[in-house]
Scaffold this active site. Structure first.
Site, short mmCIF file in Angstrom:
data_model
loop_
_atom_site.label_atom_id
_atom_site.label_comp_id
_atom_site.label_asym_id
_atom_site.label_seq_id
_atom_site.Cartn_x
_atom_site.Cartn_y
_atom_site.Cartn_z
N LYS A 111 0.82 -1.21 0.00
CA LYS A 111 0.00 0.00 0.00
C LYS A 111 0.85 1.26 0.00
CE LYS A 111 -4.37 -1.66 1.70
NZ LYS A 111 -5.46 -1.45 2.63
N LYS A 197 -7.14 -11.40 -9.11
CA LYS A 197 -8.28 -11.50 -8.21
C LYS A 197 -9.38 -10.51 -8.62
CE LYS A 197 -8.63 -11.11 -3.30
NZ LYS A 197 -8.00 -10.95 -2.00
N LYS A 200 -12.06 -4.29 -6.95
CA LYS A 200 -12.55 -3.02 -7.42
C LYS A 200 -11.41 -2.14 -7.90
CE LYS A 200 -15.70 0.51 -6.50
NZ LYS A 200 -16.07 1.57 -5.62
#
Ligand code: TRP
Length: 331
Positions: A111, A197, A200
């Protein structure tokens, strides 16, 4: 006999897709009879990445409505910011978490790379500290089991380390060491790119909204990538997996045999899968419409359940403050 406790949380980011649903939330729903369950929408965690202050509160409620629409019981649901004891315990745990260990968390590394790519390259201390707050989410309810995906195993390991260090320091087995419960749930892949995967963040075509319009769901399945060499392609595997996840095991087995024999027509497979997803989606949409029509009452209900759950958290925090030498009302 007392039921074992389960805790899990989800971040309030946008819509719910079939990957979230089959990969996590359906499992929450299924565990509700056997266990005492605590399910949180973690809005404090959502602040750790750059976010839009105008959207956060709305996303939190939206996710609550979505969870209710798919069958999470309101009594088991809470909003993290309505139970501020999590953050207070998180601060205490900062002193039981090792710098080196936290620095090694892969979610932080991933992240922070995403964050660096943003406008000003800002990485918050909150993002770094995220797993310590997660440990507080779990330990504040003395959860026995935490159902999560494999990507969370490092955070669970850290949680156990914090609990252990705490127990050693106070000289008793105060915290239960929580176990990760890897769910038998499938990892649903993007139908547009079955090697990644369903998510969104990858963009519109990489996720199928469970509340989406029928035409859109059908279109997404119709254009699913199935191209195959000799063995079953990831795309076909993913479509069969979706069919199984919808409860059509026998049909999925039958179609898999046909695929093995080389007699499966992909257009047929796609029709069956689209029907199964649309059928589920219709049920969710009906339930969601009922919930949204009664928004105000539902919000109050969740505020009440958060207050009830808060009592459990307050008790733990009081005991912890006592054990580590802080003051509480008693002193
Ligand atoms: N980190 C989890 C995720 O990214 C969300 C989360 C926050 C969580 N607190 C938790 C999961 C506590 C399980 C238990 O999905």
């Amino acid at each position: 006999m007392n039921k074992k406790r389960v805790l899990s949380c989800i971040q309030p980011t946008g819509d719910m897709h079939f990957g979230n649903y089959f990969g996590a939330v359906k499992n929450w729903v299924d565990m509700q009879d056997e266990y005492e369950c605590f399910y949180g929408v973690v809005d404090y965690h959502a602040m750790t990445m750059p976010y839009d202050v105008k959207k956060l509160r709305n996303n939190t409620w939206e996710l609550i409505f979505n969870c209710l629409a798919v069958g999470v019981k309101p009594d088991n649901l809470f909003v993290q910011s309505l139970v501020p004891e999590h953050t207070e315990l998180g601060w205490i745990f900062n002193n039981f978490a090792g710098m080196g260990r936290v620095e090694n968390m892969t979610q932080f590394k991933d992240k922070s790379i995403q964050s660096k790519l943003g406008k000003d390259g800002f990485i918050s201390v909150g993002l770094f500290d995220y797993p310590v707050l997660q440990a507080a989410d779990i330990l504040i309810y003395k959860a026995d089991f935490v159902p999560v995906g494999k990507d969370q195993s490092q955070h669970l390991e850290l949680t156990r380390e914090i609990a252990n260090r705490f127990n050693n320091m106070v000289g008793k087995e105060y915290f239960v060491l929580p176990e990760t419960k890897y769910t038998a749930t499938p990892k649903i892949m993007s139908t547009a790119d079955p090697l990644r995967k369903m998510s969104k963040s990858a963009g519109e075509k990489h996720f199928i909204n469970i509340f989406g319009e029928e035409a859109r769901i059908r279109k997404q399945i119709k254009s699913a990538v199935t191209s195959s060499d000799t063995k079953m392609s990831e795309g076909v595997k993913n479509l069969l997996q979706l069919l199984t996840a919808c409860g059509y095991n026998d049909k999925a087995d039958e179609l898999e045999k046909m695929e093995m024999d080389g007699t499966l027509k992909y257009s047929e497979l796609k029709d069956v899968v689209a029907d199964a997803l649309v059928e589920r989606s219709e049920i969710f949409k009906t339930k969601k419409a009922e919930i949204v029509a009664d928004k105000k009452a539902i919000k109050n209900q969740i505020k009440d359940s958060s207050s009830a759950i808060r009592k459990v958290a307050q008790q733990t925090l009081n005991e912890v403050k006592d054990l580590v030498g802080l003051l509480n009302v008693k002193h």
